[in-house]
Design a protein around this motif. Structure first.
Motif, PDB file in Angstrom:
ATOM      1  N   GLY A 197      93.510  11.312  32.149  1.00  0.00           N
ATOM      2  CA  GLY A 197      92.204  11.681  31.296  1.00  0.00           C
ATOM      3  C   GLY A 197      90.996  11.830  32.202  1.00  0.00           C
ATOM      4  N   ASN A 198      90.546  11.272  33.126  1.00  0.00           N
ATOM      5  CA  ASN A 198      89.682  11.126  34.060  1.00  0.00           C
ATOM      6  C   ASN A 198      89.440  12.492  34.686  1.00  0.00           C
ATOM      7  OD1 ASN A 198      88.907   8.453  33.608  1.00  0.00           O
ATOM      8  ND2 ASN A 198      90.384   7.889  35.028  1.00  0.00           N
ATOM      9  N   ALA A 199      90.339  13.385  34.697  1.00  0.00           N
ATOM     10  CA  ALA A 199      90.258  14.552  35.522  1.00  0.00           C
ATOM     11  C   ALA A 199      89.202  15.691  34.483  1.00  0.00           C
ATOM     12  CB  ALA A 199      91.750  15.143  35.644  1.00  0.00           C
ATOM     13  N   TYR A 200      89.161  15.307  33.387  1.00  0.00           N
ATOM     14  CA  TYR A 200      88.576  16.305  32.410  1.00  0.00           C
ATOM     15  C   TYR A 200      87.324  15.802  31.848  1.00  0.00           C
ATOM     16  CZ  TYR A 200      93.463  17.690  32.473  1.00  0.00           C
ATOM     17  OH  TYR A 200      94.634  18.198  32.981  1.00  0.00           O
ATOM     18  N   PRO A 201      86.336  16.669  31.271  1.00  0.00           N
ATOM     19  CA  PRO A 201      85.288  16.205  30.517  1.00  0.00           C
ATOM     20  C   PRO A 201      85.561  15.782  29.005  1.00  0.00           C
ATOM     21  CG  PRO A 201      85.289  18.772  31.007  1.00  0.00           C
ATOM     22  CD  PRO A 201      86.495  18.252  31.443  1.00  0.00           C
ATOM     23  N   SER A 202      84.860  15.132  28.514  1.00  0.00           N
ATOM     24  CA  SER A 202      85.338  14.406  27.009  1.00  0.00           C
ATOM     25  C   SER A 202      85.536  15.757  26.160  1.00  0.00           C
ATOM     26  CB  SER A 202      84.426  13.535  26.578  1.00  0.00           C
ATOM     27  OG  SER A 202      83.224  13.960  26.305  1.00  0.00           O
ATOM     28  N   VAL A 275      91.071  19.342  24.073  1.00  0.00           N
ATOM     29  CA  VAL A 275      91.794  20.326  24.155  1.00  0.00           C
ATOM     30  C   VAL A 275      92.542  20.431  25.757  1.00  0.00           C
ATOM     31  CG1 VAL A 275      89.537  21.243  25.477  1.00  0.00           C
ATOM     32  CG2 VAL A 275      91.470  22.719  24.500  1.00  0.00           C
ATOM     33  N   PHE A 276      92.009  19.395  26.316  1.00  0.00           N
ATOM     34  CA  PHE A 276      92.640  19.182  27.837  1.00  0.00           C
ATOM     35  C   PHE A 276      94.274  18.734  27.604  1.00  0.00           C
ATOM     36  CE2 PHE A 276      88.169  19.684  28.229  1.00  0.00           C
ATOM     37  CZ  PHE A 276      88.066  20.919  29.205  1.00  0.00           C
TER      38      PHE A 276
END
Ligand code: SF4
Ligand code: SF4
Lengths: 397, 235
Positions: A197-202, A275-276
């Motif tokens: 999860g840290n790889a993407y914007p919220s 969405v990620f």
């Protein structure tokens, strides 16, 4: 009130995000698919059924195997033939290769640069060379499978109406098997790149009606519908700002693709990725496709029976399959001499258009219109993995 | 223009233009795992929206511009003309750009009809090796020698059994060489995606297709789909 038109990059095809700004904040957003319409539904009219797979595989290079198989299946239904088991099996292997190739391309070449704030995979090579190389090699595995099963990585000529033309050579199949086994061990360590999860914007959960095809039925909104009812579920609307027809269901956006499949089949939550979660779902699907491809080799196939003779007749056929990017549907009306009277092709990206717009609104509405906004919007669209050549193949009514 | 007199170490600045196309030509250039990593070290994709979000400077020049797809609009023509001024080498890549390919008869135009091209690279999609050879030649300031011969000869050179002799409708006898007979090599008849070779004998090919049992109504569609020029053909 001002409008900003931001060209999309690192997606297949030409498109833009249109941002409407008022008092420095985002107040409305649209997605326009701007590829040059090539009118494949018109282009195949009057052509003989045997020419159709060769033509429609050219709707899109990344999805060419899926188009070719979907067209062959729809035409076989219209013509009342079923292909020998070995032909169906080889087509399945081809589609598994296509999934590996398409997802690897999307994740490593299009999405991964965002995680390191790079513009391109070339730039990324200096920062994460091992991961980039792994991604390209994985994509090459997908290409190799398609070459061996389909005769070519792009526009695979081995699929024809009635079956397949040739069975692959044993030594080529052995090479594929060897590489698959290698990747079965290698992929789990790489998958985490896209599930973290840290790889993407919220991002908020994607609110759309999930759609997929399973066992010849459209699975949608908790129920399964016969494929023949597709027009009632996928309601097409032409909009003036996009070259691609949008699909919706009773006004609501639909979602096709890896995330929709994960939500429908596993009832999987988004793990807070919004969405990620689509990228995470694709990463998991790569692992599953490697496993399924290995399992494919345990089958016994009678390679002496690869096709059946096909005689022209009047008829209608519709087929849908899960292309890497989601539900892909082909439908054909044939005349008694075997020529196409009418054709319809509905692609996952056309289905997802409205969901892209509503999700952009849900994640970005009211955000400050600073320099980062366009890149953020582009990153959201990219997560949907749009294929604009596919979406813009239709003539507008 | 920075084409001919380049120092040996600068990467080759390549611009990719996508018109009415399926992206297959670009993807062919971008095929190959580790081989692509090496390629990206000497080829700079200076304009490639598919792979790069880097802004393209409006005044920038390119060592090579590759155009994929057929021409639809006045805007396409304008884009091609402006790119023409920015590069010593503009090349139509693939069947759509070179002659319309699957889009023949759809009211679109091939790239050489609207702008001077320095070469065409045939194929639907073109072969990766041919595109890499082109980039290599341009990096040295020139163009690769045009390929001669037909796919048939490539089969013979590799002792690939003849599909026509087995009654399969293979277009090898009329189709430009250069793919190493990729499809017949996998026992799949050539669909002619590299267009007609100069020495093609279409009359003979029509007869051979008839002998394979192809209905006469289907022969022209099969034979001419990937041919350049000849827009008089009623396809
Ligand atoms: S030539 Fe073939 S591969 Fe290239 S853009 Fe046209 S259809 Fe696609
Ligand atoms: S064998 Fe024919 S169809 Fe296959 S790649 Fe070569 S020219 Fe194209």
């Amino acid at each position: 009130m001002t409008n900003r038109y931001e060209l999309l990059t690192r997606v297949e095809g030409a498109g833009e995000v249109q941002l409407q700004i008022d008092a420095g904040r985002l107040v409305a957003v649209r997605v326009a698919m701007l590829d040059i319409p090539r009118g494949f539904d018109r282009l195949v009219r009057g052509r003989h059924f045997s020419e159709v797979p060769r033509l429609v595989s050219r709707v899109c290079a990344i999805c060419s195997a899926a188009h070719r198989v979907a067209a062959a299946r729809a035409l076989e239904q219209a013509l009342g033939v079923s292909v020998p088991p070995a032909a169906s099996a080889l087509r399945e292997l081809l589609l598994l290769g296509a999934l590996i190739e398409s997802h690897a391309l999307h994740l490593f070449l299009l999405v991964y640069p965002d995680m390191h704030r790079c513009d391109s995979v070339a730039e990324l090579l200096a920062i994460a060379p091992e991961q980039v190389k792994a991604g390209l090699e994985l994509r090459q595995l997908g290409c190799l499978i398609q070459e061996v099963a389909g005769g070519r990585a792009i526009h695979p000529p081995n699929v024809e109406v009635g079956g397949v033309v040739a069975w692959p050579d044993q030594n080529e199949l052995e090479e594929v098997f060897k590489q698959l086994c290698h990747w079965q061990g290698r992929w789990p360590a790489l998958q985490g790149l896209f599930t973290d999860g840290n790889a993407y914007p919220s991002s908020h959960p994607v609110e759309a009606l999930d759609l997929m095809v399973a066992n010849g039925q459209l699975w949608h909104d908790g129920a399964k519908w016969p494929l023949a009812d597709y027009a009632g579920i996928l309601q097409g609307v032409d909009v003036d700002y996009s070259h691609a027809r949008q699909y919706r269901h009773n006004g609501s956006p639909l979602l096709a693709g890896a995330l929709a499949r994960a939500r429908l089949m596993a009832g999987e939550a988004d793990n807070g990725l919004g969405v990620f979660a689509q990228c995470a779902a694709q990463a998991r699907e790569i692992g599953e496709a490697i496993d399924s491809s290995i399992a494919w080799f345990a089958g016994n196939y009678d390679a002496r029976q690869l096709s059946v003779p096909v005689a022209p007749r009047a008829g209608f056929g519709v087929a849908a399959l899960e292309a890497p990017r989601g539900t892909l549907l082909h439908a054909y009306h044939l005349a008694a001499d075997g020529t196409v009277v009418d054709a319809e092709i509905i692609t996952p990206t056309a289905i997802n258009q409205l969901a892209m717009e509503s999700h952009l609104s849900s994640d970005l509405m009211g955000e400050k219109a600073d320099d980062g906004l366009s890149a953020w919007a582009a990153q959201i669209v990219r997560a949907f993995d749009p294929c604009i050549s596919c979406a813009v193949h239709q003539i507008r009514s | 223009m920075n084409g001919a007199g380049k120092s040996g170490h600068d990467p080759l600045r390549v611009g990719l233009i996508k018109l009415a196309s399926c992206s297959g030509c670009q993807l062919s250039l971008l095929a190959g795992g580790s081989a692509l990593v090496l390629r990206l070290q000497w080829i700079e994709l200076a304009r490639c929206p598919l792979l790069s979000s880097a802004p393209v400077s409006p005044a920038g020049c390119f060592d090579l511009v590759l155009v994929e797809g057929a021409v639809e609009s006045a805007a396409d023509v304008e884009l091609l003309q402006s790119m023409r001024k920015k590069t010593p080498f503009l090349v139509a890549v693939g069947a759509c750009a070179s002659g319309g390919g699957v889009l023949r008869g759809q009211g679109l135009r091939a790239v050489p009809e609207v702008v001077t091209v320095d070469a065409i690279i045939p194929g639907c999609p073109p072969s990766r090796s041919e595109l890499v050879t082109l980039c290599g030649a341009v990096a040295r300031g020139g163009l690769p020698a045009p390929l001669t011969g037909v796919v048939c000869l490539e089969c013979r050179a590799q002792s690939i059994p003849c599909l026509l002799e087995a009654g399969q409708p293979c277009l090898g006898p009329v189709t430009r060489a250069g793919c190493q007979a990729a499809c017949p090599g996998r026992r799949i008849p050539c669909e002619g995606c590299r267009g007609w070779a100069e020495e093609a004998n279409p009359e003979e090919m029509r007869r051979l297709l008839q002998d394979c049992g192809i209905a006469s109504a289907l022969i022209e569609g099969r034979l001419c789909q990937f041919r350049e020029g000849a827009h008089d053909q009623s396809l």
